[in-house]
Motif scaffolding. Sequence first.
Motif, PDB file in Angstrom:
ATOM      1  N   ASN A  87      57.056  33.132  45.398  1.00 57.86           N
ATOM      2  CA  ASN A  87      56.498  32.999  44.058  1.00 57.86           C
ATOM      3  C   ASN A  87      55.947  34.328  43.570  1.00 57.86           C
ATOM      4  O   ASN A  87      55.776  35.279  44.342  1.00 57.86           O
ATOM      5  N   ASN A  88      55.645  34.375  42.289  1.00 64.62           N
ATOM      6  CA  ASN A  88      55.008  35.551  41.703  1.00 64.62           C
ATOM      7  C   ASN A  88      53.497  35.376  41.705  1.00 64.62           C
ATOM      8  O   ASN A  88      52.983  34.263  41.756  1.00 64.62           O
ATOM      9  N   GLY A  89      52.783  36.494  41.617  1.00 60.60           N
ATOM     10  CA  GLY A  89      51.337  36.430  41.456  1.00 60.60           C
ATOM     11  C   GLY A  89      50.582  36.142  42.734  1.00 60.60           C
ATOM     12  O   GLY A  89      51.146  35.777  43.765  1.00 60.60           O
ATOM     13  N   SER A  90      49.285  36.299  42.638  1.00 58.38           N
ATOM     14  CA  SER A  90      48.390  36.097  43.773  1.00 58.38           C
ATOM     15  C   SER A  90      47.719  34.732  43.696  1.00 58.38           C
ATOM     16  O   SER A  90      47.846  34.011  42.695  1.00 58.38           O
ATOM     17  N   ASP A  93      45.439  34.642  40.799  1.00 60.22           N
ATOM     18  CA  ASP A  93      46.131  34.406  39.526  1.00 60.22           C
ATOM     19  C   ASP A  93      46.300  32.905  39.283  1.00 60.22           C
ATOM     20  O   ASP A  93      46.105  32.419  38.169  1.00 60.22           O
ATOM     21  N   VAL A  94      46.684  32.185  40.335  1.00 62.70           N
ATOM     22  CA  VAL A  94      46.848  30.735  40.221  1.00 62.70           C
ATOM     23  C   VAL A  94      45.508  30.080  39.915  1.00 62.70           C
ATOM     24  O   VAL A  94      45.395  29.214  39.041  1.00 62.70           O
ATOM     25  N   SER A 303      53.910  30.260  32.237  1.00 61.00           N
ATOM     26  CA  SER A 303      53.509  31.008  33.432  1.00 61.00           C
ATOM     27  C   SER A 303      54.714  31.143  34.357  1.00 61.00           C
ATOM     28  O   SER A 303      55.574  30.263  34.415  1.00 61.00           O
ATOM     29  N   ASN A 304      54.769  32.258  35.087  1.00 61.13           N
ATOM     30  CA  ASN A 304      55.848  32.474  36.055  1.00 61.13           C
ATOM     31  C   ASN A 304      55.322  32.475  37.488  1.00 61.13           C
ATOM     32  O   ASN A 304      55.965  33.016  38.390  1.00 61.13           O
ATOM     33  N   LEU A 305      54.155  31.851  37.711  1.00 68.19           N
ATOM     34  CA  LEU A 305      53.551  31.846  39.047  1.00 68.19           C
ATOM     35  C   LEU A 305      54.252  30.890  39.998  1.00 68.19           C
ATOM     36  O   LEU A 305      54.032  30.940  41.208  1.00 68.19           O
TER      37      LEU A 305
END
Length: 318
Positions: A87-90, A93-94, A303-305
């Motif tokens: 996945n993207n982000g940390s 971020d989520v 969102s792209n998370l």
Amino acid sequence: MPKENTLYYIILIIPLFVAFLVVITLILLVGGYWIPAVTVLLIAFLINRRTEAFALNFRSSQNSERGKIALKVLTYNLNRAYSTSVNNGSEQDVLNLVNEQEADIVLLQEFNPTLYSEINEGLKKNYPYGTLNDEGNRFKSVFSRYPISDYHQLTSNGEIQPICVMKVEVNGRTCYIVTCHLMSNNFSVACREIKDQGLRMIAGIKKVNHSIRQGCAIRRQQTEVLLDYLKEIDDPVLICGDFNDVAKSVTLQKFGKDGFSDAWWNRGFGYGFTYWGMKMRFRLDHILYNEQVTPCWIRVIHSNLSDHRPLVASFSIE
């Protein structure tokens, strides 16, 4: 090809067909062909109304009706069930994304709190009540501002179902909240097997068809299990989660026949896709409600998370 598979494919391409008809309408209007343009637009409207592809609610209520209880819920397939999930982000971020929505109840699918403890501990600070179920490795977590008085994992013939039903006390009103992650078509698995086994086109198509047929059949069974459980309940009910199915599919039609309505169709606007993995765009995540609940508004959070997007909605409860 089985009839059910054929209908399923038709449902999947309907949004593209409706969009195509709208484009044709614009071209005809530019050319001055008013009557053909109106005719094509009417056909697009009727098909859209029948298939619920694009919601066309230009106005929505921002607040709960006076004298009724307001409840905001968020459902989100995080795609973080395993250490191999990409996945993207940390985690922060989520956590920020979920907290920004200020939902009363957060329903997460494919979320493993052991592997992603920062998200888990961060949400616990704002949501004192919660549950976790990892039966069948579906990893459904619930975070709530309101007390959860009962939590039931559904089973059928001794088999655990990917459906959990909670009794939540919302300002003195008993509500039933369902979180689910229904069976997938396993399209990505089928494609991977086709590649690994070096199957030719005909054999590959058969494998994909078999995977879709199997997924539809299992989702139909899971839906029947849930509806059978809910049939004696007269309290407000919300069914949320990753249905792995689209509007007007056999699965969603079963819910409709039993008195459950789609919040997106009645309060959303546009296509509202929630799944964007594998370069696809489908609305697989839904929030359904019964007649004791009135939807105020609903939106998809861009969102792209994850390969899914969160769906958040506000309701009035009698």
